[in-house]
Each structure stands twice: as structure tokens, then as C-alpha cells.
Design an enzyme around this catalytic site. Structure first.
Site, short mmCIF file in Angstrom:
data_model
loop_
_atom_site.label_atom_id
_atom_site.label_comp_id
_atom_site.label_asym_id
_atom_site.label_seq_id
_atom_site.Cartn_x
_atom_site.Cartn_y
_atom_site.Cartn_z
NE ARG A 1 3.39 10.46 5.09
CZ ARG A 1 2.20 9.54 5.85
NH1 ARG A 1 2.82 8.25 5.28
NH2 ARG A 1 1.93 9.81 7.45
CG HIS B 1 4.86 8.27 10.98
ND1 HIS B 1 4.86 8.31 9.82
CD2 HIS B 1 4.39 7.26 11.66
CE1 HIS B 1 4.16 6.80 9.04
NE2 HIS B 1 3.92 6.28 10.27
CD GLU C 1 -2.02 4.88 9.80
OE1 GLU C 1 -1.94 4.14 10.91
OE2 GLU C 1 -2.19 3.91 8.35
CG ASN D 1 -1.43 6.27 5.74
OD1 ASN D 1 -1.42 7.91 4.41
ND2 ASN D 1 -1.35 6.11 6.64
CE1 TYR E 1 -0.14 -0.48 3.93
CE2 TYR E 1 -1.14 1.07 5.28
CZ TYR E 1 0.14 1.18 4.63
OH TYR E 1 1.27 2.13 5.07
CD GLU F 1 1.63 5.22 6.07
OE1 GLU F 1 1.19 4.62 6.44
OE2 GLU F 1 1.72 5.91 6.27
C1 BGC Z 1 1.47 3.31 9.05
C2 BGC Z 1 3.45 2.85 9.18
C3 BGC Z 1 3.25 1.13 9.60
C4 BGC Z 1 2.74 0.19 8.03
C5 BGC Z 1 1.61 -0.73 8.10
C6 BGC Z 1 0.52 2.95 8.54
O1 BGC Z 1 -0.38 1.98 9.86
O2 BGC Z 1 1.59 4.77 8.90
O3 BGC Z 1 4.00 3.00 10.34
O4 BGC Z 1 4.29 0.13 8.96
O5 BGC Z 1 0.60 1.20 7.97
O6 BGC Z 1 1.63 -1.30 8.80
#
Ligand code: BGC
Length: 442
Positions: free
Chosen positions: A74, A118, A163, A296, A298, A347
Site C-alpha cells: 500500500r 495521504h 485517516e 488503521n 494502533y 495500518e
Molecule cells: C498515518 C501514518 C503515520 C502512522 C504512525 C497513521 O496515523 O496514516 O502516516 O505515520 O499512523 O503515526
């Protein structure tokens, strides 16, 4: 069922974060090129001028992807590289770069996933009002047409926006990202509506020019993880709630209009006159059918005992972000339940304190453990019957982490920014085994 046979095991990047060559071969400037020149905006005054020099080293990078066994990659297209003035004149050198990259990927049977936006709006368009200007939907439509016509014969998977919550709130809300503006709520709601409309127009363009395409949008999301079975309903409701406070971060603000054709009721009620006027035709456009939802993920939040913001001292990453083994699992479960569309993790990853050890290798055991835990959770969601079509690790390589510059390292590949030498980290070899076993070894 575990992971599908044709599961897209991949990794992700974004143009501004890796390409460099910011003023070469006719590329126009974008809002990040400009923002990085402003004092005090980026840590250590770093910028993406050279980044990972991927523009000149893409062949080496694709070879490393192949070595890792990636099935998909991607990446995003730099709008100002192919349309230096944002619209009108096409830069053939820019088109050539992406043609070469796509061909190189296909040579190794790596499926390209293109993100249209992006975060790197051409600077001239920012000067015309950027995403606040309703004309932005037309600019995006034109840009998408150029992408579709030039690459649509070989690229079949598209993500319209990456995002939107983040570039809207950081770029136009608190000003910590490009273009560094701090707007009021009314204007931000207008920006949000324009993004929704631009998304709809892009979907229509892609359907017209790339008959067999798959289109989705990628949202940043922190799933709510129920602590017990009894907390599941509360977690779900809290996750999809959208009033005026924090609306931009709500999953339903972005996805309800796209999938169901209407903005969240509570938000409309609370926003009243602040909400931009929209027509039935607008909603029809926004509601264009998409093929998948990109998530995405985290961080996450735990929900229990009537509270969804429990702070429990969980382990954290180099950036201070919490880690949550079940984040992918619950991200998938909640979204599958509500929207019933295939899901792709576009992501997920971790920044850790990586360096090249004396033995010449990068021993990033924390990343391996993080990945192992998150992927086990993802696997559980597929075994529970949700359709997950792919997983893209963030990131393929260390890169320019926006306002944080180069210190955070998210890559499976280590970059020495002085020499631009690439080193596959231990995690890259570990991920290769996961791909080879299609996740059966997790
Ligand atoms: C974004 C990336 C970023 C990653 C880590 C996402 O918010 O799409 O561009 O580097 O998270 O922060």
C-alpha cells in the site's frame, strides 16, 4: 475459517514520508513541503525533502518487499508530483515514476494498493482555500481521473482517503500538522463534508474508468475493548456514538454517511446551524457503494464498569502509545457487526528503539511480540466469521513521522538516513514466516 487463501499480507507507506525528491523532475510543492519550512513545527527542524530517497531507490525497495514475501503493498500517490499545480497540467515524469513502481511490483506479483490522499495537498490548492473550499471536491475528482486513466489498467485496489479525522483535526483543528490552521467547529464541519463529497466523487470516477476495481476508505480508529462479556454492548455503543463533542474522531461520523447514507442523528441535532447545508443528492453521492473498509489501528480503549477510559498502566511503545493485544480483534468485530463490509487492516504497527547492533542486525524483539499479539487477535476475528481481506503493516520502512520527524521508527526495514542503507529488521524475517504459513504459525 482462519486467514483466507488469497489474504493480502502487506506493508504500507505514504509518499511524503518516504519518497524524498521533493523538487525533482517537475514535482510541485505540497502543504507538507511548505509546513516543514515553518520554524518550530517539526521536531529538530526535519523535513521530507530527502526522506528515504525511495524515489530513486524504489527498485531496491521492491526487491526487499519480494524478499519478505509480501503479497501486497500500500502506497500513496503524491498529487503534486503528477499535477504540479493541483489541476490542469500533467507532469509526465511523475506519471513515469508511478508507472515504473507499479510495473516493478507486478514483476514480483505484489498487488498494488493505491491511497489517493495521504495528507499532501498541492500547495497551490491550499492557497485557494484547500479542503474548506467546496471546489476541492472537483479538484479531487480531476486528480482521481488522472490516476484512474494512467494506472487503472494495472492498479485495481484503491483507498480514497487516509485517516480523514487526523488530517482534518491536526491540519485544520489544532494546527500541529500541515497546513497548520486552527479553525472553528463550523468550518471544520464544512471541511468534513467536503471530504465526504470528494470521496463520493472519487468512487464514481474509479467505477467509471476502472471497471473491475475495489474501492474503500481508511479511517483511524481506537476500538473499544470490552473487559467482560457484559461490557460488550456498552463498548459497541460508545464506539459508534457521535455527538458534537469529538465528532471527528467518531467512527460513525465518517462511515455512517458512506455506508448508510446519513450523518449520525445526535451530531446533527447538537450541531444545528453549525452543520453545513447538504442536499439529498449530496448524501446519495457520499453513499456510493464501497467494497471494503480500511482500518488503521494502533491504540484502543478498555471498556468496563461503566467507563470507557480506564487507565491501567498498560505497556507502551517508544512514542508512549499503549499496546492492546485485542485491538485488531475488536476493531474488526465492531465494524463487521455494524457495516457488514469486508475489512482490511490498512495500518498497524509500533515505533521501537531500533538501531543496528554490533552484529550488523536489527534485533527488534518488541515489534515481533507486538505483531504476534495483534495478529493473534486478528486471527480470532476471522475465526469468529468476520471477513478480513488483508493486513498491511505500518510501515514497510522507517520514515518521516510527520511533526515528530525521523526519531520514531515504525519500519520492518531499518533506514540509515546518512547513507540511505536499508537493513531488514528481525521482525521482517519473522513476518515473512507468518506470510509463508498464511498465519497458521501464530
Ligand atoms: C498515518 C501514518 C503515520 C502512522 C504512525 C497513521 O496515523 O496514516 O502516516 O505515520 O499512523 O503515526
Amino acid at each position: 475459517m482462519s486467514f483466507k487463501k488469497d489474504f493480502f499480507w502487506g506493508a504500507a507507506t505514504a509518499a511524503y514520508q518516504i519518497e524524498g525528491a521533493y523538487n525533482e523532475d517537475g514535482k510541485g510543492l505540497n502543504i507538507w513541503d511548505e509546513f516543514c519550512t515553518a520554524k518550530g513545527k517539526i521536531e529538530r527542524f526535519e523535513n521530507g525533502n530527502a526522506a528515504c530517497d525511495h524515489y530513486h531507490r524504489y527498485k531496491e525497495d521492491v526487491k526487499l518487499m519480494a524478499e519478505m514475501g509480501l503479497k501486497a503493498y500500500r502506497f500513496s500517490i503524491s498529487w503534486a508530483r503528477i499535477l504540479p499545480e493541483g489541476s490542469g497540467r500533467i507532469n509526465s515524469k511523475g506519471i513515469e515514476f508511478y508507472n515504473n513502481l507499479i510495473d516493478e511490483l507486478l514483476k514480483y506479483n505484489i498487488t498494488p494498493f493505491v491511497t489517493l490522499y495521504h495528507w499532501d495537498l498541492p500547495y497551490v490548492l491550499h492557497q485557494k482555500g484547500g479542503w474548506l473550499n467546496p471546489e476541492s471536491t472537483k479538484w479531487f475528482e480531476e486528480y482521481t481521473t488522472v490516476v484512474a486513466k494512467n494506472f487503472g489498467d494495472r492498479v485495481k485496489n484503491f483507498i480514497t482517503f487516509n485517516e480523514p479525522s487526523v488530517f482534518m483535526m491536526l491540519g485544520y483543528g489544532d494546527g500541529t500538522h500541515a497546513p497548520g490552521l486552527t479553525m472553528n467547529t463550523k468550518d471544520i464541519l464544512q471541511v468534513g463534508h467536503n471530504i465526504h463529497m470528494a470521496h463520493g466523487k472519487a468512487v464514481r470516477v474509479l467505477r467509471e474508468y476502472v471497471k473491475d476495481c475495489k474501492v474503500g476508505i481508511t479511517v483511524a480508529t481506537q476500538p473499544k475493548i470490552p473487559l467482560t462479556k457484559d461490557d460488550e454492548e456498552m463498548a459497541y455503543d460508545a464506539y459508534f456514538y457521535s455527538g458534537l463533542g469529538g465528532f471527528a474522531w467518531a467512527q460513525s461520523y465518517w462511515l455512517d454517511p458512506i455506508v448508510f447514507g446519513h450523518y449520525p442523528e445526535q451530531l446533527l441535532k447538537e450541531a444545528g446551524d453549525l452543520f453545513p447545508a447538504f442536499s439529498a443528492g449530496d448524501m446519495e453521492l457520499i453513499n456510493e457503494k464501497i467494497d471494503f473498509i480500511g482500518l488503521n489501528i494502533y491504540e484502543a480503549q478498555y471498556c468496563g464498569k461503566g467507563d470507557c477510559n480506564l487507565k491501567q498502566g498498560y505497556p507502551h511503545t517508544e512514542l508512549g502509545w499503549g499496546t492492546y493485544d485485542k485491538a485488531l480483534k475488536w476493531g474488526v468485530l465492531h465494524n463487521w457487526k455494524r457495516y457488514n463490509l469486508p475489512i482490511i487492516i490498512t495500518e498497524n504497527g509500533i515505533s521501537t528503539h531500533d538501531w543496528v547492533h554490533l552484529d550488523g542486525k536489527v534485533h527488534d524483539s518488541n515489534r515481533i511480540d507486538f505483531l504476534h499479539r495483534y495478529l493473534k487477535g486478528l486471527k480470532e476475528s476471522t475465526e469468529m466469521g468476520c471477513q478480513v481481506d488483508g493486513y498491511f503493516h505500518w510501515s514497510l520502512m522507517d520514515n518521516f513521522e510527520w511533526a515528530k520527524g525521523y526519531n520514531p521508527r515504525f519500519g520492518l526495514i531499518y533506514i540509515n538516513y546518512q547513507t540511505m542503507e536499508r537493513t531488514m529488521k528481525d521482525s521482517a524475517f519473522w513476518y515473512k514466516e507468518v506470510i509463508q504459513s498464511n498465519g497458521e504459525n501464530l
